[in-house]
Write an enzyme that holds these catalytic residues in place. Sequence first.
Site, PDB file in Angstrom:
ATOM      1  CB  SER A 114      -0.961  -0.040   1.174  1.00  0.00           C
ATOM      2  OG  SER A 114      -1.859   1.005   1.085  1.00  0.00           O
ATOM      3  CG  HIS A 115       0.623   3.671   3.496  1.00  0.00           C
ATOM      4  ND1 HIS A 115      -0.181   2.596   3.814  1.00  0.00           N
ATOM      5  CD2 HIS A 115       1.314   3.963   4.604  1.00  0.00           C
ATOM      6  CE1 HIS A 115       0.011   2.273   5.078  1.00  0.00           C
ATOM      7  NE2 HIS A 115       0.920   3.082   5.580  1.00  0.00           N
ATOM      8  CG  ASP A 278      -3.059   3.946  -1.223  1.00  0.00           C
ATOM      9  OD1 ASP A 278      -3.860   3.760  -2.160  1.00  0.00           O
ATOM     10  OD2 ASP A 278      -2.971   3.161  -0.248  1.00  0.00           O
ATOM     11  CG  ASP A 280      -3.322  -0.578  -1.936  1.00  0.00           C
ATOM     12  OD1 ASP A 280      -3.098   0.581  -1.539  1.00  0.00           O
ATOM     13  OD2 ASP A 280      -3.982  -1.398  -1.278  1.00  0.00           O
ATOM     14  CG  ASP A 282      -6.417   0.863  -0.348  1.00  0.00           C
ATOM     15  OD1 ASP A 282      -5.492   1.699  -0.428  1.00  0.00           O
ATOM     16  OD2 ASP A 282      -6.371  -0.143   0.394  1.00  0.00           O
ATOM     17  NE  ARG A 283      -3.768   4.381   3.228  1.00  0.00           N
ATOM     18  CZ  ARG A 283      -3.069   4.598   4.319  1.00  0.00           C
ATOM     19  NH1 ARG A 283      -2.586   5.813   4.556  1.00  0.00           N
ATOM     20  NH2 ARG A 283      -2.832   3.635   5.175  1.00  0.00           N
ATOM     21  CE  LYS A 377      -7.414   2.192   2.853  1.00  0.00           C
ATOM     22  NZ  LYS A 377      -7.094   1.015   3.666  1.00  0.00           N
TER      23      LYS A 377
HETATM   24  C1  VG1 Z   1      -3.015   2.120   8.423  1.00  0.00           C
HETATM   25  C2  VG1 Z   1      -4.196   3.026   8.641  1.00  0.00           C
HETATM   26  C3  VG1 Z   1      -5.488   2.232   8.567  1.00  0.00           C
HETATM   27  C4  VG1 Z   1      -5.559   1.486   7.238  1.00  0.00           C
HETATM   28  C5  VG1 Z   1      -4.316   0.650   7.047  1.00  0.00           C
HETATM   29  C6  VG1 Z   1      -4.262   0.004   5.683  1.00  0.00           C
HETATM   30  O1  VG1 Z   1      -2.960   1.140   9.449  1.00  0.00           O
HETATM   31  O2  VG1 Z   1      -4.098   3.692   9.873  1.00  0.00           O
HETATM   32  O3  VG1 Z   1      -6.574   3.103   8.729  1.00  0.00           O
HETATM   33  O4  VG1 Z   1      -6.688   0.662   7.187  1.00  0.00           O
HETATM   34  O5  VG1 Z   1      -3.147   1.459   7.174  1.00  0.00           O
HETATM   35  O6  VG1 Z   1      -4.368   0.948   4.689  1.00  0.00           O
HETATM   36  P1  VG1 Z   1      -1.968   1.258  10.701  1.00  0.00           P
HETATM   37  O7  VG1 Z   1      -2.129  -0.012  11.464  1.00  0.00           O
HETATM   38  O8  VG1 Z   1      -0.600   1.495  10.164  1.00  0.00           O
HETATM   39  O9  VG1 Z   1      -2.442   2.464  11.468  1.00  0.00           O
HETATM   40  V1  VG1 Z   1      -3.633   0.697   3.224  1.00  0.00           V
HETATM   41  O10 VG1 Z   1      -4.145   1.838   2.175  1.00  0.00           O
HETATM   42  O11 VG1 Z   1      -2.009   0.931   3.725  1.00  0.00           O
HETATM   43  O12 VG1 Z   1      -3.878  -0.881   2.820  1.00  0.00           O
HETATM   44 CO    CO Z   2      -3.669   1.334   0.339  1.00  0.00          CO
END
Ligand code: VG1
Ligand code: CO
Length: 544
Positions: A114-115, A278, A280, A282-283, A377
Amino acid sequence: MTRILKIETTPIQGQKPGTSGLRKKVKTFKEPHYLENFVQSIFNAVGGMEGATLILGGDGRYYNREAIQIILRMAAANGVDRVVVGQGGLLSTPAASCLIRKRKAKGGIILSASHNPGGPEEDFGIKYNSDNGGPAPETITNAIYAESQNIREYRVTDTADIELSEIAEFTIGAMTVEIVDPVKDYRKLMKTLFNFKKIKKLFKNGFRLRFDAMHAITGPYAQDILERKLGAPKGTVINATPLEDFGGHHPDPNPVHARDLFDVMFGPDAPDMGAASDGDGDRNIVLGRGIYVAPSDSLAVLAANAHLAPGYENGLAGVARSMPTSCAVDRVAAEVGMPCFETPTGWKFFGNLLDAGKATLCGEESAGTGSDHVREKDGLWAVLLWLNILAERQESIQEIMKAHWRTYGRNFYSRHDYEAVDSTAAGNLMATLEAKLSSLPGQCFEGETIKSADNFAYNDPIDGSSSTAQGIRILFESDARVVFRLSGTGTEGATLRVYLERYVSDPVEFDTETQVALERIITAADQIAGIRSHTGRSEPDVIS
Ligand code: VG1
Ligand code: CO
């Protein structure tokens, strides 16, 4: 003749999925048996894959293609009937969710961190989604982890790599590999939800959008839908080519990593709207000319206006937000008279509510919004919903935000992240705080008296499962709030997240800068938890 090899292996420590799948350094994933052990653990945990359809794709980061080839060989050796793979090995997370549902697949494997940054020295990730299209719930992720601790063998075929670049069908033994256009089904779904005609007209009339795909997966989707189907001028989507290392940046749409977009949106001659997604896809973040829409506010505005889009014209059944997300959407729900659910962080907790038809719209403060159209998302979906609302209301984003606050008041909100903190120090901070929770109510910090303090536990109203220790929340009598959590997606040390919120009803205060509006709460948070003394940091790394 395809041979199925049974490879002996031993359990590898630490294969525990976090908030969203297993994320580790690429180097770790490349260690002998690492990826294979985890994939076989998934297959074992879901009761085998005999005869199943599986969706497979990733965000295009470094190691995506190699991992896909390995997973294809393992899928064939585990009796999978058909694997649907995005062309080039690419699928955004929401598009994968869409395909799982459309193809009635048993599940999907999404390759993404993801990010998190990508590249040989950076992160890789793998996530399993169930047949509803959503991230596997904790019962399954716990079972995957348990399998990984007992694994003795995995299965793989001795076949060659498959060509992923063309839309075509191949076979590996008895298994069919179908390479599909990663955008097509997703685009069709978007067309059913939004008024493409109206949005087209918006662009035709000169509406200017700048969409920063951050060299991540959304580029091809955004170019196809925004530029080719909706007529936004060429160049509306920038950084549109997915790169293995995201151009050396973090594909995280926040004020630090999407700095260029913020500069443009707050600069002279800014476009009408800015948006970014982001790694992948979803954000999302949304900005107007001279204004950043906090993701929690975006959720509230979308909830209040969703009925303006065809897909939601009959209104919403309910809304849901993760616990640390601001209470702005609660106020909309109360006004409309619909339920508002509070879940732990991570999209997997929304799945049951969406499946049961209890919530239509969900969101997280971390720039994630989505609806029951898929079970993830969805970044581009959120941008399209905003565009649909803007096309209907014919007001600027500034005007819409200000009108929203006038109606509901403003929940000033910010998240402070302290990254790569020493894990022991972060653990001590949380443990010390936890130990004094019961003594906190009644105590006063910076003029704010604490009303309640606890560690959030969630009982799923649909399947009755419970999840404890989901974040420490301190609620003040003024309704201001601080939440402390350790991240479950990082790969280096610990990341401490401090979520700060204060509700203001007096319009005179609405234009205050967010950090100024939250000043007392920020100071109180440090006094309560000893952030500086535990972490040795005087400033957060990222303020969003
Ligand atoms: C983070 C965010 C959470 C989100 C998760 C996955 O998790 O706070 O809200 O669902 O990333 O998002 P954490 O445990 O680091 O706070 V994604 O777009 O990175 O799959
Ligand atoms: Co993501």
